[in-house]
Write a protein that holds these residues in place. Structure first.
Motif, short mmCIF file in Angstrom:
data_model
loop_
_atom_site.label_atom_id
_atom_site.label_comp_id
_atom_site.label_asym_id
_atom_site.label_seq_id
_atom_site.Cartn_x
_atom_site.Cartn_y
_atom_site.Cartn_z
N ASP A 10 0.82 -1.21 0.00
CA ASP A 10 0.00 0.00 0.00
C ASP A 10 0.86 1.26 0.00
N TRP A 11 1.89 1.33 0.85
CA TRP A 11 2.73 2.53 0.88
C TRP A 11 3.53 2.64 -0.40
N ALA A 12 3.90 1.50 -0.99
CA ALA A 12 4.64 1.53 -2.25
C ALA A 12 3.74 2.05 -3.37
N ALA A 13 2.52 1.55 -3.41
CA ALA A 13 1.58 2.00 -4.44
C ALA A 13 1.25 3.48 -4.27
N GLU A 14 1.12 3.91 -3.03
CA GLU A 14 0.83 5.32 -2.76
C GLU A 14 1.95 6.22 -3.28
N ALA A 15 3.19 5.87 -2.97
CA ALA A 15 4.34 6.66 -3.42
C ALA A 15 4.44 6.65 -4.94
N LEU A 16 4.28 5.49 -5.52
CA LEU A 16 4.37 5.37 -6.98
C LEU A 16 3.29 6.21 -7.65
N HIS A 17 2.08 6.14 -7.13
CA HIS A 17 0.98 6.93 -7.69
C HIS A 17 1.23 8.43 -7.56
N LYS A 18 1.78 8.82 -6.44
CA LYS A 18 1.97 10.24 -6.15
C LYS A 18 3.15 10.85 -6.91
N TYR A 19 4.24 10.10 -7.08
CA TYR A 19 5.48 10.69 -7.60
C TYR A 19 5.97 10.11 -8.93
N ALA A 20 5.28 9.15 -9.49
CA ALA A 20 5.75 8.50 -10.72
C ALA A 20 5.96 9.49 -11.86
N ASP A 21 4.97 10.35 -12.10
CA ASP A 21 5.08 11.30 -13.21
C ASP A 21 6.25 12.25 -13.00
N MET A 22 6.41 12.73 -11.77
CA MET A 22 7.50 13.65 -11.47
C MET A 22 8.85 12.98 -11.72
N VAL A 23 9.01 11.74 -11.27
CA VAL A 23 10.27 11.01 -11.45
C VAL A 23 10.57 10.85 -12.93
N TYR A 24 9.58 10.44 -13.70
CA TYR A 24 9.81 10.22 -15.12
C TYR A 24 10.15 11.53 -15.84
N ARG A 25 9.40 12.58 -15.56
CA ARG A 25 9.68 13.87 -16.21
C ARG A 25 11.06 14.40 -15.85
N LEU A 26 11.43 14.26 -14.58
CA LEU A 26 12.74 14.73 -14.15
C LEU A 26 13.85 13.91 -14.80
N ALA A 27 13.69 12.61 -14.84
CA ALA A 27 14.69 11.75 -15.49
C ALA A 27 14.80 12.11 -16.97
#
Length: 166
Positions: A10-27
């Motif tokens: 649950d905490w993994a899915a929450e973090a992934l949902h919240k920050y996935a777009d930001m991580v990809y755009r930054l990368a």
């Protein structure tokens, strides 16, 4: 603060949902091609899941994720394979509906040296404050202010002669 009764996935899915777009755009903003951004995205989340780190606050988690993303990008830059490879340009990532004027500014930002590109990107495209960027990059806020100022000057020089300069 995280709810301690959540299951690990649950905490993994929450973090992934919240920050996935930001991580990809930054990368993507750092390495400027989708394949490498995909690899970095995967490395960041593998690191996040393996570390199972306890964070003091949601901001602490966000800054940690940004910092890990940038470290993964730097690690890729330093690899001998990356240094010996010539990439075709691949812009933009933002959106298909992006106005041409915004595309040209984005293209100019992507062509800045990393030292200026990272703070400019985080400030304008991820809407982080100077203090937030400072914490994420573990750099003095005055350094971030200087990099933003110099980055803006470089952008102004790059865009001079276009309809952007007034």
């Amino acid at each position: 603060m995280q709810n301690r009764s959540l299951r690990a996935d649950d905490w993994a899915a929450e973090a992934l949902h919240k920050y996935a777009d930001m991580v990809y755009r930054l990368a993507y903003a750092q390495v400027r091609n989708r394949t490498d951004a995909d690899d970095i995205f995967q490395q960041v989340w593998c690191t996040y899941f393996q570390k199972n780190k306890k964070f003091e606050s949601e901001d602490h988690r966000k800054y940690w994720i940004i910092n890990v993303t940038l470290k993964c990008c730097k690690k890729m830059y330093l690899s001998s394979w990356y240094r010996k490879t010539v990439f075709l340009e691949e812009f933009p990532l933002l959106t298909e509906e992006m106005p041409e004027k915004d595309y040209e500014v984005y293209y100019a930002v992507m062509n800045l040296p990393e030292k200026y590109r990272t703070p400019i990107y985080l400030y304008y495209y991820e809407s982080l404050s100077v203090d937030e960027i400072s914490k994420a990059l573990k750099v003095n806020p005055s350094t971030i202010k200087s990099q933003l100022k110099r980055g803006r000057e470089k952008l102004k020089d790059q865009l001079k002669g276009d309809e952007f300069s007034e």
